[in-house]
Write an enzyme that holds these catalytic residues in place. Structure first.
Site, PDB file in Angstrom:
ATOM      1  N   GLN A  26     -19.286   4.327 -12.173  1.00 18.50           N
ATOM      2  CA  GLN A  26     -19.207   5.456 -11.254  1.00 18.50           C
ATOM      3  C   GLN A  26     -17.890   6.173 -11.593  1.00 18.50           C
ATOM      4  O   GLN A  26     -16.814   5.580 -11.496  1.00 18.50           O
ATOM      5  CB  GLN A  26     -19.180   4.968  -9.806  1.00 18.50           C
ATOM      6  CG  GLN A  26     -19.243   6.088  -8.796  1.00 18.50           C
ATOM      7  CD  GLN A  26     -19.036   5.600  -7.359  1.00 18.50           C
ATOM      8  OE1 GLN A  26     -18.522   4.508  -7.121  1.00 18.50           O
ATOM      9  NE2 GLN A  26     -19.426   6.412  -6.407  1.00 18.50           N
TER      10      GLN A  26
ATOM     11  N   ARG B 291      -6.802  -0.786   0.952  1.00 14.88           N
ATOM     12  CA  ARG B 291      -6.156  -1.560   2.012  1.00 14.88           C
ATOM     13  C   ARG B 291      -5.662  -2.932   1.551  1.00 14.88           C
ATOM     14  O   ARG B 291      -4.939  -3.609   2.264  1.00 14.88           O
ATOM     15  CB  ARG B 291      -7.105  -1.706   3.215  1.00 14.88           C
ATOM     16  CG  ARG B 291      -7.108  -0.467   4.102  1.00 14.88           C
ATOM     17  CD  ARG B 291      -8.207  -0.513   5.120  1.00 14.88           C
ATOM     18  NE  ARG B 291      -9.510  -0.239   4.512  1.00 14.88           N
ATOM     19  CZ  ARG B 291     -10.671  -0.309   5.172  1.00 14.88           C
ATOM     20  NH1 ARG B 291     -10.687  -0.668   6.444  1.00 14.88           N
ATOM     21  NH2 ARG B 291     -11.807  -0.027   4.556  1.00 14.88           N
TER      22      ARG B 291
ATOM     23  N   GLY C  50     -18.564   7.791  -2.705  1.00 12.18           N
ATOM     24  CA  GLY C  50     -19.399   7.238  -1.641  1.00 12.18           C
ATOM     25  C   GLY C  50     -20.459   6.292  -2.151  1.00 12.18           C
ATOM     26  O   GLY C  50     -20.753   6.235  -3.352  1.00 12.18           O
TER      27      GLY C  50
END
Ligand code: UD1
Ligand code: MG
Length: 465
Positions: free
Chosen positions: A77, A16, A82
């Protein structure tokens, strides 16, 4: 708290923000977002700190940009699957570690070390194995909702996207900050799945796991809910920047510094100010800037990574970066001090003077319109208006060395490499290309010619034509 292990989650995409830059590297008061939680952790003296970043070049960039924070570990990661998956990436490197883990988000910059300290006290006093930092909001928005049992203890967190309309009415939300026993965390994460609205591994599922396995849980409601606000968009970024700037200005107002029109002033989180410093409107102080007692900074000045000593006057609209200014000096208005400038005590740099890698001795002056680069100016020397060190031949840089008590007349060029001894006097309008010995007077301009009575004659001739 030193014994805690801290895990900061910073591998999310931050889509975003609509940016090529990883979200946690966007700057708030000129410091990367991620540096805020890291500073809070250092203030708490937490030694073991892990920052989970993505496995791609974004992760490399984040790690490189925060190299000033030493002794961090950077687990990767591989895919943003998540928050539970992110914590899992960190846990892989924590075999054999026991005790509590503090989990925080890298995009929540306002959370203070004082709040974290109180949060930890609650965790200890309640003998909980999993404590959640929570806030009570008028509208829970997209935050996860805290579901409490009859005794007021948390039994689950439900993400907004998975919540029923009834659950969405719950006012208590999850800040994304947790203190959890590492063994419980290991067991809980081994069982999380991604059967939810977002198809992600939710860290929040550890709450229900804890309850099902008889582990005590607790919540800690934050006093000022603004502290837990996270950044997802550029609008969030500037909103939080305003809150942070106001917080820092208030801190200085309460610590012996006058900040005029504080809503126009921006002071970075690492800046240090002495007693009775006075800051006028529109000033920006950033980076590792330090300003000593009784110094003042005039309106619109911009200072970054500078050390300004005591009783210094920085006049309006001056721009200083990577410079040192010693006691009782005066700078500006409209001066520009660049990288490697050192202004000695009692020196004066006036309007439209630019300096770079320049060392001014005690009491030296360049009061108007000058460029002094790659230079040393001795004590009490005075550089007239329009003095220029010609330090660059288009390929290389050269040095100008000026002795003590030298007077350089206006509009002179010193063509480097060149050295002027002590007590030299340079006549105005000179172009000095060779070294000058101590106590010499040097002029290089042509001798003035005077042709008597020729002024009017010239005018008449022009009129006739
Ligand atoms: C999360 C919580 C939500 C809470 C909110 C607070 C979950 C499932 N939900 O939601 O209950 O109210 O934070 O802000 O945890 N991250 C990774 N890897 C990933 C995903 C995320 O490192 O795969 C990091 C992000 O960089 C960020 C943090 O984890 O720093 C939180 O992720 P985000 O996607 O913002 O979670 P929320 O949906 O806001
Ligand atoms: Mg978020």
């Amino acid at each position: 708290m030193q014994k805690l292990t801290a895990i900061v989650l910073a591998a999310g995409r931050g889509t975003r923000m609509k940016s090529a830059l990883p979200k946690v590297l966007h700057r708030l008061l000129d410091e990367p977002l991620l540096s805020y939680p890291l500073r809070a952790l250092s203030e708490l003296g937490i030694k073991k700190q892990l920052v989970v970043v993505s496995g791609d070049q974004d992760g490399d960039q984040v790690e490189k940009s925060l190299s000033a924070f030493s002794a961090l570990e950077w687990p990767r990661q591989t895919q943003a699957r998540g928050t539970a998956d992110a914590v899992m990436a960190a846990l892989k490197t924590l075999d054999g570690i026991s005790g509590s883990v503090l989990i925080l988000c890298g995009d929540v910059p306002l959370l203070s070390s004082a709040t974290l300290q109180r949060f930890y006290q609650k965790h200890q006093q309640s003998q909980s194995q999993l404590t959640i930092l929570t806030a009570v909001l008028d509208d829970g928005g997209s935050y996860g909702r805290i579901i409490l049992d009859a005794e007021g203890l948390p039994e689950a967190i439900v993400e907004a996207k998975d919540a029923s309309s009834e659950q969405l009415l719950v006012a208590r939300i999850n800040s994304g900050t947790y203190l959890v026993d590492i063994d419980l965390l290991r067991r809980a994460l081994a069982e999380t799945d991604c059967n939810n609205a977002q198809g992600e591994y939710y860290l929040t599922d550890i709450v229900a796991f804890a309850r099902q396995n008889g582990a005590p849980t607790a919540i800690f409601d934050i006093l000022d809910h603004r502290e837990i606000l996270g950044i997802n968009s550029r609008e969030d970024l500037v909103d939080l920047e305003k809150i942070m700037a106001a917080r820092i200005n208030r801190y200085w107002l309460n610590h012996g510094v006058t900040v005029h029109f504080p809503e126009t002033v921006r002071i970075g989180p690492c800046v240090k100010l002495g007693l009775d410093v006075e800051i006028d409107s529109g000033v920006s102080l950033m980076g590792q800037t330090e300003i000593g007692v009784n110094s003042c900074v005039g309106a619109g000045a911009n200072i970054k990574n500078c050390k300004i000593d005591n009783q210094v006057e920085i006049k309006p609209y001056s721009v200083l970066e990577d410079a040192v200014v010693e006691d009782n000096s005066q700078i500006g208005p409209f001066a520009r001090l660049r990288l490697g400038t050192l202004i000695g005590a009692g020196a004066k740099i006036g309007n439209f003077v630019e300096t770079k890698k320049a060392k001014f001795g005690k009491g030296a002056k360049a009061s108007h319109l000058a460029y002094i680069g790659d230079a040393e100016v001795g004590e009490e020397s005075n550089l007239g208006a329009g003095t220029i060190t010609c330090n660059y031949d288009g390929f290389n840089k050269f040095k100008t060395i000026i002795g003590n008590r030298v007077f350089v007349g206006s509009d002179s060029q010193l063509v480097a490499p060149v050295k002027l001894g002590d007590d030299v006097l340079v006549g105005a309008g000179s172009t000095v290309t060779r070294n000058v010995s101590d106590n010499a007077l040097v002029t290089t301009r042509t001798r003035q010619k005077e042709l008597a009575g020729r002024g009017m004659a010239w005018r008449r001739k022009s009129e006739e034509q």
